[in-house]
Write a protein that holds these residues in place. Structure first.
Motif, short mmCIF file in Angstrom:
data_model
loop_
_atom_site.label_atom_id
_atom_site.label_comp_id
_atom_site.label_asym_id
_atom_site.label_seq_id
_atom_site.Cartn_x
_atom_site.Cartn_y
_atom_site.Cartn_z
N THR A 171 0.93 -1.23 -0.06
CA THR A 171 -0.22 -0.11 0.00
C THR A 171 0.60 1.13 -0.05
O THR A 171 0.30 2.46 -0.24
CB THR A 171 -0.99 0.07 1.23
OG1 THR A 171 -0.17 0.02 2.48
CG2 THR A 171 -2.00 -1.22 1.27
N LYS A 172 2.09 1.09 0.48
CA LYS A 172 3.16 2.47 0.32
C LYS A 172 4.35 2.09 -0.29
O LYS A 172 4.83 0.94 -0.46
CB LYS A 172 3.46 2.63 1.69
CG LYS A 172 1.98 3.26 2.37
CD LYS A 172 2.30 3.52 4.18
CE LYS A 172 1.07 3.95 4.73
NZ LYS A 172 1.34 4.20 6.30
N GLY A 173 4.90 2.99 -0.82
CA GLY A 173 6.53 3.18 -1.00
C GLY A 173 6.71 2.02 -2.16
O GLY A 173 6.13 1.92 -3.15
N THR A 204 -2.70 -7.66 -2.02
CA THR A 204 -1.98 -7.23 -1.10
C THR A 204 -2.62 -7.06 0.34
O THR A 204 -3.77 -7.38 0.31
CB THR A 204 -1.42 -5.77 -1.56
OG1 THR A 204 -0.30 -5.51 -0.74
CG2 THR A 204 -2.44 -4.70 -1.27
N THR A 205 -1.84 -6.80 1.28
CA THR A 205 -2.23 -6.99 2.68
C THR A 205 -1.55 -5.96 3.44
O THR A 205 -0.44 -5.52 3.35
CB THR A 205 -2.04 -8.25 3.30
OG1 THR A 205 -2.50 -8.41 4.66
CG2 THR A 205 -0.61 -8.51 3.38
N ARG A 230 -6.71 -0.34 4.67
CA ARG A 230 -6.60 -0.21 3.07
C ARG A 230 -6.98 1.22 2.64
O ARG A 230 -7.62 1.96 3.26
CB ARG A 230 -8.08 -0.80 2.54
CG ARG A 230 -8.07 -0.83 0.84
CD ARG A 230 -9.09 -1.23 0.61
NE ARG A 230 -10.59 -1.02 0.77
CZ ARG A 230 -11.38 0.04 0.27
NH1 ARG A 230 -10.63 0.59 -0.69
NH2 ARG A 230 -12.72 0.45 0.69
N PRO A 231 -5.88 1.76 1.98
CA PRO A 231 -5.84 3.13 1.72
C PRO A 231 -7.12 3.27 0.83
O PRO A 231 -7.63 2.33 0.02
CB PRO A 231 -4.56 3.26 0.76
CG PRO A 231 -4.08 2.02 0.39
CD PRO A 231 -4.42 1.20 1.69
N GLU A 272 -11.16 -2.60 -3.43
CA GLU A 272 -11.23 -3.34 -2.18
C GLU A 272 -10.84 -4.88 -2.62
O GLU A 272 -10.45 -5.56 -1.96
CB GLU A 272 -12.72 -3.34 -1.72
CG GLU A 272 -13.11 -4.29 -0.54
CD GLU A 272 -14.54 -3.85 -0.03
OE1 GLU A 272 -14.82 -4.55 1.20
OE2 GLU A 272 -14.86 -3.12 -0.54
N GLU A 273 -11.14 -5.07 -3.82
CA GLU A 273 -10.98 -6.60 -4.37
C GLU A 273 -9.39 -6.93 -4.37
O GLU A 273 -9.18 -8.23 -4.47
CB GLU A 273 -11.35 -6.74 -5.67
CG GLU A 273 -11.00 -5.99 -7.00
CD GLU A 273 -11.60 -4.54 -6.86
OE1 GLU A 273 -11.43 -4.05 -8.06
OE2 GLU A 273 -12.44 -3.98 -6.23
#
Length: 259
Positions: free
Chosen positions: A18-20, A38-39, A43-44, A49-50
């Motif tokens: 979710t980052k970087g 991803t996990t 969640r951003p 969502e899927e």
């Protein structure tokens, strides 16, 4: 053989996507045709969502829930990329680190990979194919004793575990590879450089130089970019790297003086 890189038809799990560099890897995998999950803990808003599984991977229960959700949604995995890592241990050298600090660094930088692999890799072995990528750090070779002793030790343990896993499962068709980044210019790294610049009364470039000097210098003259790390991971995950297993690829602009 195709002249371009593709992950078309591959099912992949990327932790901390979710980052970087994790987010850059997630985006590139999708662009190359992979079906990706991803996990993270939350969640951003800009992540569909899927693509997401909410979990705390520092716990055994969190790792189990991610492995089960990935199997349920995708029917199995062809690629797992362990991006999760980081450090919140205090500075002050070895004597400042408590048992709780050590446990926290191991829980974040080593055990999620061990626990997820234990649940995911047997399915790869059963199919006779798969790729596991452990993202380590050059800190395992160049620890900063005032601030990263526990983090560096955890990443060293991850690297040793990864090598052992590769020796066990490569003969069964599953490739295991390590990627060791140096300093990556992520959003968090930019904020850190800005803080250092403010404290030193200099500009952002001056803040970057403080970090690079602390690492002993980066011969390339700059940190790696998240997209560059993602590109290396995507190549190693692809069939173009089908003969590569059990080794480590450093992406650090030449920071480590010897391999």
């Amino acid at each position: 053989m195709s002249g371009f890189l593709t992950l078309d038809g591959k099912r992949a799990l990327i932790t901390a996507g979710t980052k970087g560099a994790g987010a850059a890897t997630l985006a590139l995998f999708r662009a190359l045709g992979a079906t990706v999950l991803t996990t993270a803990r939350s969640r951003p808003d800009d992540l569909p969502e899927e693509l997401f599984i909410a979990a705390n991977l520092t716990t055994e229960e969190g790792c189990a829930s991610v492995a089960e959700a990935a199997h349920r949604r995708l029917g199995g995995l062809d690629i797992v990329v362990h991006m999760l890592g980081g450090s919140s241990a205090p500075g002050g050298g070895f004597a400042a680190l408590t048992d709780a600090d050590w446990q926290q660094e191991l829980a974040l930088n080593l055990l999620p990979a061990v626990r997820l692999d234990r649940r995911i890799v047997p399915g790869m072995v059963g199919r006779g194919s798969g790729v596991v990528i452990h993202v380590s750090s050059i800190q395992r070779l160049l620890p900063l004793p005032q601030s990263t002793t526990a983090y560096a030790a955890a990443k060293a343990a991850l690297s040793t575990y990864s090598k052992a896993l590769s020796k066990e499962v490569s003969p069964k068709g599953v490739r295991v590879v390590r990627v060791a980044p140096g300093w990556i210019e992520t959003e968090a790294a930019v904020r850190y450089a800005q803080r250092l610049a403010e404290q030193a009364g200099t500009d952002y470039e001056g803040g970057r130089k403080i970090i690079m000097d602390g690492l002993g210098g980066i011969p390339l003259g700059r940190p790696a970019k998240p997209d560059e790390v993602a590109s290396l991971i995507a190549f190693l995950a692809s069939d173009r790297a089908a003969a590569i297993t059990g080794t480590e690829y450093v992406i650090d602009g030449g920071t480590v003086p010897t391999a």
